[in-house]
Design a protein around this motif. Structure first.
Motif, short mmCIF file in Angstrom:
data_model
loop_
_atom_site.label_atom_id
_atom_site.label_comp_id
_atom_site.label_asym_id
_atom_site.label_seq_id
_atom_site.Cartn_x
_atom_site.Cartn_y
_atom_site.Cartn_z
N THR A 187 3.32 7.08 -10.90
CA THR A 187 2.55 6.77 -9.69
C THR A 187 2.90 5.37 -9.20
O THR A 187 2.92 4.42 -9.99
CB THR A 187 1.05 6.86 -9.98
OG1 THR A 187 0.72 8.19 -10.39
CG2 THR A 187 0.24 6.51 -8.73
N THR A 189 2.21 2.60 -5.73
CA THR A 189 1.42 2.33 -4.54
C THR A 189 2.22 1.44 -3.59
O THR A 189 2.84 0.46 -4.02
CB THR A 189 0.10 1.62 -4.90
OG1 THR A 189 -0.65 2.46 -5.78
CG2 THR A 189 -0.73 1.34 -3.66
N THR A 191 2.10 -0.54 0.33
CA THR A 191 1.25 -0.95 1.45
C THR A 191 1.98 -0.82 2.78
O THR A 191 1.39 -1.02 3.83
CB THR A 191 0.78 -2.41 1.27
OG1 THR A 191 1.93 -3.26 1.21
CG2 THR A 191 -0.01 -2.56 -0.02
N GLY A 206 0.37 4.00 0.82
CA GLY A 206 -0.60 4.70 -0.01
C GLY A 206 -0.10 4.88 -1.43
O GLY A 206 0.91 4.29 -1.84
N GLU A 207 -0.81 5.71 -2.19
CA GLU A 207 -0.45 5.99 -3.57
C GLU A 207 0.34 7.29 -3.64
O GLU A 207 -0.01 8.27 -2.97
CB GLU A 207 -1.72 6.12 -4.42
CG GLU A 207 -1.46 6.32 -5.90
CD GLU A 207 -2.74 6.37 -6.72
OE1 GLU A 207 -3.18 7.50 -7.06
OE2 GLU A 207 -3.30 5.30 -7.00
N HIS A 208 1.41 7.30 -4.44
CA HIS A 208 2.29 8.46 -4.50
C HIS A 208 2.67 8.78 -5.94
O HIS A 208 2.95 7.88 -6.73
CB HIS A 208 3.58 8.18 -3.71
CG HIS A 208 3.35 7.72 -2.31
ND1 HIS A 208 3.05 8.58 -1.27
CD2 HIS A 208 3.35 6.47 -1.77
CE1 HIS A 208 2.89 7.88 -0.16
NE2 HIS A 208 3.06 6.59 -0.44
N SER A 243 4.78 0.85 -13.86
CA SER A 243 4.26 2.19 -13.62
C SER A 243 4.60 3.13 -14.77
O SER A 243 3.79 3.98 -15.16
CB SER A 243 4.83 2.75 -12.30
OG SER A 243 4.40 1.99 -11.20
N GLN A 349 4.79 -3.91 -1.44
CA GLN A 349 3.38 -4.31 -1.54
C GLN A 349 3.09 -5.52 -0.67
O GLN A 349 2.16 -6.28 -0.91
CB GLN A 349 3.03 -4.59 -3.00
CG GLN A 349 3.16 -3.34 -3.87
CD GLN A 349 2.76 -3.57 -5.32
OE1 GLN A 349 2.73 -4.70 -5.78
NE2 GLN A 349 2.47 -2.50 -6.03
#
Length: 417
Positions: A187, A189, A191, A206-208, A243, A349
């Motif tokens: 996962t 994230t 921005t 978003g979060e992927h 991650s 980010q």
């Protein structure tokens, strides 16, 4: 130094997977475990670095600390071409290079990423076929691997850092993607949106959850986010390492023997190591030594660099910051705080309207002949200098201290994506 905490932490379990997998195999029965043990051992490819380099190397630390050189190869051989694109011309360079220093009580690790286009003095190297290439005053760091394989990459890293590389681990594109898939994806994230036409990666903010192929595209993207620099890509790679550590504890590896076996099989098929690490026992031992190090005890930096005076599309080590980084690792001290706080921003980010400031234009050509970045001059940006040091290196100054006699400068080869 903070007291080492022994409380189990799910995020730290990736480094214990090999040990747990071996224990699970033993529980399955002597016959099955014996078969599995030999199968995993047979999976591991290795290079005898010690035999290739001999004794003319930095000394091994005596305080319990040690160093690993971790390389990501950009080979297009086999299944790599389908994942990475480009020509399968039989050559390979080090697409990613990280010096990992583990401190004396194995409670902390510092990671220094070496930008692949850093011009360094490369030592004389002999490849696996016995062909010797003369030393060069200036060569891109990633060309050492192409010149003389893993041994030359290790020798070059040792020469510029003054540190003994006690171990070596290499993974190629296909191996990286397999490992990510084996643990069920990772996962990340963002921005900002990431859209890379070369890789096909298209992520809105978003979060992927990324599968192996997407994760590979994420750590290799340059033009899809930020200023298009290789320095920005290194920040994505740091994010991916964290991650992966976070994901390991939630992947069900410790409660599912079948998944443990599958993951262990994938891991051992995906790496190349020095010969001292090329066994299940050695990898289990290393995992045990590292099991207390999680993301909260991991400091990751990019080697301080500035634009090369001789080539606006390359970088050299920034002094005195670079020497301070290597001295800290050699002395088993934390990385200099001034270097840590001056790291480039992670382009995934960043605030959508933020523009990096104080950064001299620095290069980095991309893969498969693609040219680098997007600043006002079309080049990538290197991290800005701190207030206590000059932003540029003296013209003609060597990027590090050579230990041999250089015989020339290697022409710049087009970098791959």
């Amino acid at each position: 130094m903070a007291e080492h905490k022994r409380v189990p932490n799910r995020r730290r379990r990736l480094l214990r997977v090999a040990a747990c997998a071996f224990a699970a195999l033993v529980v399955l029965g002597a016959g099955a475990a014996g078969y599995a043990y030999h199968r995993l051992n047979a999976n591991i490819r290795s290079v005898d670095i010690n035999a290739r380099l001999g004794t003319s190397r930095p000394p091994t630390a005596t305080d319990g600390s040690f160093n690993l050189l971790v390389l990501g190869s950009d080979s297009r051989a086999g299944g790599n071409a389908g994942l990475a694109g480009g020509d399968a011309d039989g050559t390979a360079r080090s697409d990613t290079a990280m010096v990992v220093h583990v401190n004396q009580d194995h409670s902390r690790a510092d990671v220094v990423s070496i930008p692949r286009d850093t011009l360094v003095p490369r030592p004389e190297c002999t490849d696996a076929g016995g062909r010797t290439t003369p030393a060069a005053k200036r060569a891109m760091f990633n060309s050492a691997y192409e010149t003389g394989g893993a041994a030359c990459a290790v020798k070059t890293a040792e020469q510029i850092s003054g540190l003994r590389m006690d171990h070596y681990v290499e993974v190629d594109f296909e191996g990286f993607a397999r490992v990510v898939d084996a643990i069920g994806g990772v996962t990340v994230t963002t921005t900002v949106a990431i859209r890379d036409k070369d890789s096909g990666l298209d992520l809105p903010p978003g979060e992927h959850r990324l599968d192996g192929e997407q994760a590979l595209a994420f750590v290799r993207t340059r033009h899809g986010v930020g200023d298009g620099s290789d320095l920005g890509r290194i920040e994505l790679q740091k994010q991916m390492v964290r991650s992966l550590l976070d994901r390991a504890g939630g992947a069900g590896l410790l409660t599912n023997p079948a998944k443990l076996w599958s993951t262990g099989d994938t891991l051992t098929r995906s790496i190349t190591t020095d010969s001292a690490l090329a066994s299940v026992n050695a990898l289990v031992g290393l995992a045990e030594e590292l099991k207390g190090i999680g993301p909260d005890r991991l400091t990751m930096v990019t080697l301080p660099v500035v634009t090369a005076p001789s080539d606006p599309d390359r970088v050299v080590q920034q002094q005195p910051q670079a020497d301070q980084v290597w001295a800290a690792l050699k002395g088993d001290r934390p990385l200099p705080s001034a270097v840590v706080v001056a790291q480039p921003q992670n382009p995934a980010q960043a605030t959508p309207t933020a523009t990096p400031t104080g950064a001299p234009k620095a290069p980095v050509k991309g893969p498969a002949g693609a040219t680098g970045p997007t600043g006002p001059t079309g080049r990538a940006k290197a991290p800005g200098a701190t207030a206590t040091a000059p932003a540029t290196a003296p013209a003609g100054a060597p990027a590090g201290t050579a230990t041999g006699t250089a015989t020339g400068t290697v022409p710049t080869a087009p970098a791959r994506r």
